[in-house]
Scaffold this motif. Structure first.
Motif: not given
Length: 876
Positions: A482-489, A512-517, A528-537, A543-544
């Motif tokens: 999980x990660x908290x508000x303000x963190x870049x993941x 990217x959202x739901x009712x909690x974040x 490297x293995x082909x997946x789309x890797x997202x970066x966001x704040x 976020x869990x």
């Protein structure tokens, strides 16, 4: 031995092997396709590797070809030997798992000795074999009947040119006779030795192994035959001439250079070298450009630039000091047309490219040689070595090739400190690399990313909003739950509508959202293995991992990106239509706000060409073409006429973006459904990014409208300033104002000239007699550099038999001009006066013997420079 033209030898070879059941493989382009291990096609077998290593099965296992090839590993030897070339033709016969040593040797012997074909005297033929190849020895000795003394064992008879097929080989040599050297083993006068008597004419390689990228050897699926006969060398034997350059492949070029230069090929040794260099290099350059290469600063483009500059450099020893190489293209085309018509078809384009490159280099050469001459003088008086830093500055600041510096230094018995040069080059590369680094880029170690094995599907071609799950979260370089508000993941989604940056198209942004974040997505790349890797704040909440979310792409930006991407396809097709098929994409950037498109082309576009391209793109937008996108096998896509982008890697199944009939391209990007959605296309700039590459920047849709609206506002402001009522009066008013301004400038110049004359008084009283010459060397007060030249014209009309040197301080910059009466230029040269005078005022300059000019940055030294130049004339 028959006396045959080169074209007849080529055709005989092909006809003979067709009779033996071989399929003719057309000569491939010199620029390799789908083979990043080669800079150029460098042998007859290079284009057949797909058959030899089993990737593809040929229609027939027996193949014959005449393959054009380029090798540039020893450019510096070309011109100084009888048979070194950068461009050559390799005649070859090949067997893919069909016949092997016995048949290959018998075919070769029959072709060389049979009266119908080459009709060589068998008594003049010798062979070499690998010492351990007992089978080849037995065939030559027992089946062909060569006595042991004509079969030489050589350890080096193992064919291996790096990655690709390899194996033991047997070479066939022709004895040209006593006039080319007496038989003396002590002087390597034997087949395989360094001599001009025994010439290797054919190499038969018994391919049994594949040389892998990691330099290991593995057996080939089938034993194969790969042979090579150099056409140029065989022509020299058939035409009984001393070197390849005296054959009908080169002599027409040499004869034309004789006409241009007024020099004779065999007149002296330096001429021979220059003629060889020019005639070899023009063939290479012409064929390479015809096959899609263009001069540039790196890769194969740099090889072309280096060859052309080397030829120009050697042409100066023939007193050719202007562009002329382009004039030889038609002769190359005529010589090679029977088998290679594409040089003639593209001759006009090839000539334009070469002429443009020559003109640029002549400017570089004149400036660089002057500096190099000073470095040579400095080296001769000290260490006999040109400093690596000086050589690098010459290369980096003035564009003077380091190979030329080395060649000229060698001719002067000097060396160049290449270690220091390479150090300076590395520093420059490091600086460039540092500048390119993106401080915002992901700092997660690739080892972490490699561990992501969860599957992720891209659904963004069809939707912009998708319900999905977060499968992996990375924070501070570690997997977390999980990660908290303000963190870049960084995170992976099970399904994602977000496009990852690729093919010039930027990544999508969104949430990217739901009712909690909520996460604001700022970057999407490929893991490297082909997946789309997202970066966001994380904007708020926690976020869990495994949370269900709604992934939403920014709809407005996505629509604009689609418009711009589809517009690049239309632009590419329009450029090819307007400029020619040589145009190829060399890079692109597709954003929401704009598009940028780089393409290969030899020079700036004219305004008419830009307008024409823009109009064609807009016409296809107005034509409302449906954009059909399909996935299909690559072979089917090629049949459809889909254009693949140079340098891109494609799998067996490709995505085809079809805007037929105007554009069909392979592309993984996101596009509009119909070209009419683009709305409007407007080119806003055209520029060069390097030799041979141009860049167009453009807007579409709303951005294009807002750009044109700004232009309209600026036009209205100009209209108000020039005080006219209607739009069609603006241009006439501006033209009239320019005419008025020019007339006022003329009047002002005339007044300034009159003032200068009054200040100078009677200039005839200022003429000095120096060393028997009438000399006027003086400082003048003028408004600009143009005015100093006009003052010179005025003084010349009054002092026609005097050497005149004028110098002026114009706003802290020094301007110089010198003239010498033509009848005195044998004794005094204006160019020499300026070259000697300019450095004293911190500048440089030069020109013709009768007129020269220069500039400087140290006006405080004007008096000293005038004193110096008078002493200089006194010393002549």
């Amino acid at each position: 031995m028959k006396n045959l033209k080169a074209s007849e030898i080529r055709q005989n070879f092909i006809d003979y092997f067709v009779e033996q059941g071989h399929m003719v493989e057309p000569s491939a382009l010199l620029v390799p396709i789908d083979d990043d291990s080669l800079l150029w096609i460098n042998s007859g077998v290079a284009t057949l590797k797909k058959y030899f290593d089993g990737r593809e099965t040929p229609k027939k296992p027996r193949i014959v070809n005449s393959q054009k090839a380029i090798r540039t590993n020893d450019i510096e030897n070309v011109g100084f030997t009888a048979r070194h070339h950068t461009f050559f033709e390799m005649l070859g016969n090949f067997s893919i798992g069909d016949y092997f040593k016995k048949e290959a040797i018998e075919f070769a012997w029959a072709f060389l000795t049979n009266e119908k074909w080459m009709a060589m005297d068998p008594k003049r033929l010798y062979v070499t074999i690998h010492p351990e190849d007992r089978e080849a020895y037995k065939i030559w000795n027992e089946d062909i009947g060569l006595e042991e003394s004509r079969i030489i064992r050589i350890e080096g008879n193992f064919w291996d040119i790096g990655e690709g097929p390899s194996g033991p080989n047997t070479e066939i040599f022709y004895d040209r006779g006593d006039q080319f050297g007496q038989d003396d083993p002590a002087e390597e006068m034997y087949p395989g030795g360094e001599n001009e008597r025994f010439l290797e004419v054919w190499n038969l390689v018994f391919s049994e192994f594949n040389h892998n990228k990691d330099h290991t050897y593995t057996p080939l699926p089938n034993k194969n035959i790969d042979t090579g006969m150099g056409l140029e060398r065989m022509a020299s034997i058939a035409q009984n001439v001393r070197t390849n350059y005296e054959t009908d492949l080169f002599m027409p070029i040499i004869n034309e250079v004789e006409k241009v230069s007024g020099k004779k090929y065999l007149e002296k040794d330096t001429y021979v070298v220059a003629f060889k260099v020019i005639s070899d290099h023009i063939r290479t350059i012409s064929f390479a450009i015809a096959d899609g290469a263009l001069p540039a600063n790196e890769g194969r483009g740099y090889v072309l630039r280096r060859l052309l500059r080397r030829a120009v450099r050697f042409s100066q020893s023939l007193d050719i000091n202007e562009p002329f190489m382009y004039k030889l293209v038609d002769i190359v085309a005529d010589i090679m047309e029977p088998y290679y018509p594409n040089v003639k078809e593209k001759a006009d384009f090839i000539k334009r490219v070469i002429k443009s490159e020559e003109e640029r280099f002549h400017e570089t050469l004149e400036e660089g040689l002057a500096i190099l001459n000073n470095l040579i003088a400095k080296a001769k008086s000290t260490t006999n070595e040109i400093s690596g830093k000086d050589a690098f500055k010459l290369y980096d600041t003035y564009g003077f090739p380091v190979e030329l510096t080395e060649e000229i230094a060698t001719q002067e018995n000097l060396s160049v400190d290449m270690n220091t040069f390479e150090d300076e080059m590395q520093k420059q590369r490091d600086r460039a690399r540092q500048a390119r680094q993106n401080s915002q880029s992901m700092q997660v170690q690739s080892d972490i990313l490699k561990k992501i094995t969860t599957e992720s599907q891209f659904v963004g071609y069809d939707v912009m909003d998708q319900k999905t799950f977060i499968t992996d979260i990375i924070y501070n370089g570690n997997f977390v739950n999980e990660a908290e508000a303000g963190e870049i993941i960084y995170f992976i989604l099970k399904e994602t509508p977000f496009y990852a940056v690729s093919g010039g198209q930027v990544a999508d942004e969104g949430t990217i959202s739901n009712e909690q974040f909520e996460i604001k997505v700022t970057e999407v790349t490929k893991a490297p293995n082909g997946q789309n890797l997202h970066k966001g704040e994380i904007q708020f909440g926690t976020v869990k991992k495994n949370d269900e979310v709604l992934a939403s792409v920014n709809h407005v930006e996505r629509r604009d990106i689609k418009k711009n991407h589809s517009a690049t396809h239309l632009l590419h097709a329009a450029l090819k239509e307007v400029l020619g098929d040589h145009v190829n994409q060399a890079g692109s950037l597709v954003e929401a706000e704009r598009l940028r498109f780089d393409f290969t082309h030899f020079g700036p576009l004219t305004q008419d060409e830009i307008d024409h391209v823009e109009r064609r793109v807009n016409e296809e937008i107005w034509n409302s073409i449906d954009v059909n996108i399909q996935e299909m096998p690559i072979a089917e896509a090629k049949k459809l006429g889909a254009m693949a982008l140079f340098g891109e890697k494609y799998g067996d199944v490709v995505r085809v973006v079809n805007m037929a009939p105007f554009s069909i391209e392979l592309c993984g990007g996101i596009h509009v459904n119909n070209t009419s959605e683009i709305g409007l296309f407007k080119i806003v700039s055209e520029s060069g990014t390097g030799a041979g590459v141009r860049r167009i920047e453009a807007f579409t849709g709303k951005s294009a409208f807002l750009y044109l609206e700004t232009i309209q506002e600026q036009f209205n402001a100009v209209k108000a300033q020039v005080k006219v009522k209607s739009d069609d009066q603006v241009l006439d008013k501006v033209i009239q104002m320019q005419v008025d301004e020019k007339e006022l400038s003329k009047q002002l110049e005339q007044r300034n000239k009159e003032i200068t004359t009054l200040k100078m008084g009677d200039i005839t009283n200022q003429v000095e007699d120096i060393n028997g010459f009438k000399v006027l060397a003086t400082e003048v007060e003028v408004a600009n550099a143009k005015a100093i030249r006009e003052t010179m014209d005025d003084f010349k009309s009054k002092l026609q038999d005097a050497i005149i040197i004028l110098i002026s301080n114009i706003d802290g910059k020094v301007s110089l001009v010198a003239t010498v009466p033509k009848e005195l230029t044998d004794s005094v040269k204006a160019g020499d006066i300026i070259k000697n005078m300019a450095p004293i005022v911190g500048g440089k300059g030069g020109g013709r013997p009768d007129m020269a000019q220069g500039g400087g940055t140290q006006p405080e030294n004007i008096t000293e420079s005038l004193r110096f130049i008078k002493d200089y004339i006194k010393s002549l």
